[in-house]
Design a protein around this motif. Structure first.
Motif, PDB file in Angstrom:
ATOM      1  N   VAL A  11     -23.640 -53.478 -10.905  1.00 46.29           N
ATOM      2  CA  VAL A  11     -23.659 -54.227 -12.171  1.00 46.29           C
ATOM      3  C   VAL A  11     -24.423 -53.460 -13.245  1.00 46.29           C
ATOM      4  O   VAL A  11     -23.999 -53.388 -14.400  1.00 46.29           O
ATOM      5  CB  VAL A  11     -24.272 -55.625 -11.947  1.00 46.29           C
ATOM      6  N   ILE A  12     -25.550 -52.872 -12.874  1.00 42.55           N
ATOM      7  CA  ILE A  12     -26.351 -52.095 -13.824  1.00 42.55           C
ATOM      8  C   ILE A  12     -25.562 -50.891 -14.332  1.00 42.55           C
ATOM      9  O   ILE A  12     -25.549 -50.591 -15.531  1.00 42.55           O
ATOM     10  CB  ILE A  12     -27.678 -51.644 -13.169  1.00 42.55           C
ATOM     11  N   PHE A  13     -24.904 -50.186 -13.426  1.00 40.80           N
ATOM     12  CA  PHE A  13     -24.143 -48.998 -13.826  1.00 40.80           C
ATOM     13  C   PHE A  13     -22.965 -49.388 -14.720  1.00 40.80           C
ATOM     14  O   PHE A  13     -22.698 -48.729 -15.729  1.00 40.80           O
ATOM     15  CB  PHE A  13     -23.645 -48.258 -12.585  1.00 40.80           C
ATOM     16  N   ARG A  14     -22.272 -50.455 -14.372  1.00 44.30           N
ATOM     17  CA  ARG A  14     -21.139 -50.908 -15.189  1.00 44.30           C
ATOM     18  C   ARG A  14     -21.610 -51.310 -16.587  1.00 44.30           C
ATOM     19  O   ARG A  14     -20.944 -50.995 -17.585  1.00 44.30           O
ATOM     20  CB  ARG A  14     -20.445 -52.077 -14.495  1.00 44.30           C
ATOM     21  N   ALA A  15     -22.733 -51.997 -16.676  1.00 42.53           N
ATOM     22  CA  ALA A  15     -23.249 -52.401 -17.983  1.00 42.53           C
ATOM     23  C   ALA A  15     -23.570 -51.187 -18.851  1.00 42.53           C
ATOM     24  O   ALA A  15     -23.300 -51.181 -20.057  1.00 42.53           O
ATOM     25  CB  ALA A  15     -24.495 -53.268 -17.804  1.00 42.53           C
ATOM     26  N   ALA A  16     -24.129 -50.145 -18.237  1.00 42.54           N
ATOM     27  CA  ALA A  16     -24.435 -48.924 -18.981  1.00 42.54           C
ATOM     28  C   ALA A  16     -23.161 -48.259 -19.488  1.00 42.54           C
ATOM     29  O   ALA A  16     -23.103 -47.757 -20.619  1.00 42.54           O
ATOM     30  CB  ALA A  16     -25.222 -47.951 -18.102  1.00 42.54           C
ATOM     31  N   ALA A  17     -22.134 -48.253 -18.653  1.00 44.17           N
ATOM     32  CA  ALA A  17     -20.854 -47.666 -19.060  1.00 44.17           C
ATOM     33  C   ALA A  17     -20.268 -48.414 -20.248  1.00 44.17           C
ATOM     34  O   ALA A  17     -19.730 -47.805 -21.188  1.00 44.17           O
ATOM     35  CB  ALA A  17     -19.874 -47.686 -17.891  1.00 44.17           C
TER      36      ALA A  17
END
Length: 242
Positions: free
Chosen positions: A92-98
């Motif tokens: 979730v954190i990585f997707r939000a950054a993307a």
């Protein structure tokens, strides 16, 4: 001749970090294909050659951009809870950054993974599985399987890979797209056409992630926690969300 040259850059307090920050802003705005060192120098109000005091070439600058994007991701929230909760949090954190850097995001995937920020992203992901009974080789297999899903899903969501349908569509176009998919008369396509016609990225991301987590739990013979409660359902073309 030097009004916009190296001397001016020094007077403006130009640093490598500021050069990279401006590059991130430009790529987020215009995309990587439209980016050039010449345009960057123009926006910084310096001569092209002044950039080389901070970065040796375009490739090095793009490496710096990728590192800067990865460095801003805070994975600390993915270090708590069960392994299944940690996997979800990391993804979730990585997707939000993307999604914060929709146009610059591909640079995080295509530049070398030797920077401290890139290694921290890998370490965080591996940490999600730290208490599972996996050999080092198996951990890498699991890591790459999750990365393949995560990156592929994000790239499709951001429009970098072919998708049958957009995430939003007016009802008339949605019905038209449903009819197009079902037009060849195939029973399987007809059955899924209302759902294939549109994409609910949040629901699909969560569904696929839970399949991976449940599959790994089953493979290892450990309990699957059932995942978070699903309050948002994809009801297909013309449907509503529960």
């Amino acid at each position: 001749m030097t009004a916009r040259g190296t001397g001016r850059g020094r007077r403006l307090g130009l640093t490598r970090d500021k050069v990279i920050a401006k590059a991130v802003t430009m790529i987020d705005r215009d995309g990587p294909d439209a980016f050039s060192l010449r345009k960057l120098a123009t926006e910084l109000d310096i001569e092209n050659m002044s950039l080389y005091s901070h970065v040796p070439n375009r490739d090095a600058l793009l490496d710096g951009v990728a590192e800067a994007l990865l460095s801003e991701i805070d994975f600390s929230g993915a270090g708590n809870g069960t392994w299944q909760e940690r996997v979800r949090a990391h993804c979730v954190i990585f997707r939000a950054a993307a999604k914060r850097h929709r146009k610059a995001f591909p640079l995080m995937l295509t530049r070398p993974t030797k920077s401290p920020a890139a290694l921290e992203a890998i370490r965080s992901a591996l940490g999600s599985f730290a208490d599972l009974d996996l050999s080092p080789k198996e951990r890498v297999h699991v890591l790459r399987s999750y990365n393949a899903y995560l990156i592929g899903t994000i790239m499709r969501e951001l429009g970098y890979t072919v998708s049958l349908s957009p995430s939003t569509m007016d009802p008339a176009r949605c019905r038209e797209r449903t009819a197009e998919i079902a037009a060849d008369g195939d029973a399987l396509l007809r059955a899924v056409a209302p759902y294939l016609a549109v994409s609910d990225h949040d629901a699909e991301f969560g569904y696929g992630l839970e399949m991976l987590i449940a599959g790994l739990a089953a493979r290892l013979g450990v309990p699957y926690d059932g995942g978070p409660s699903q309050t948002d359902a994809h009801h297909g073309c013309g449907g509503t969300r529960a």
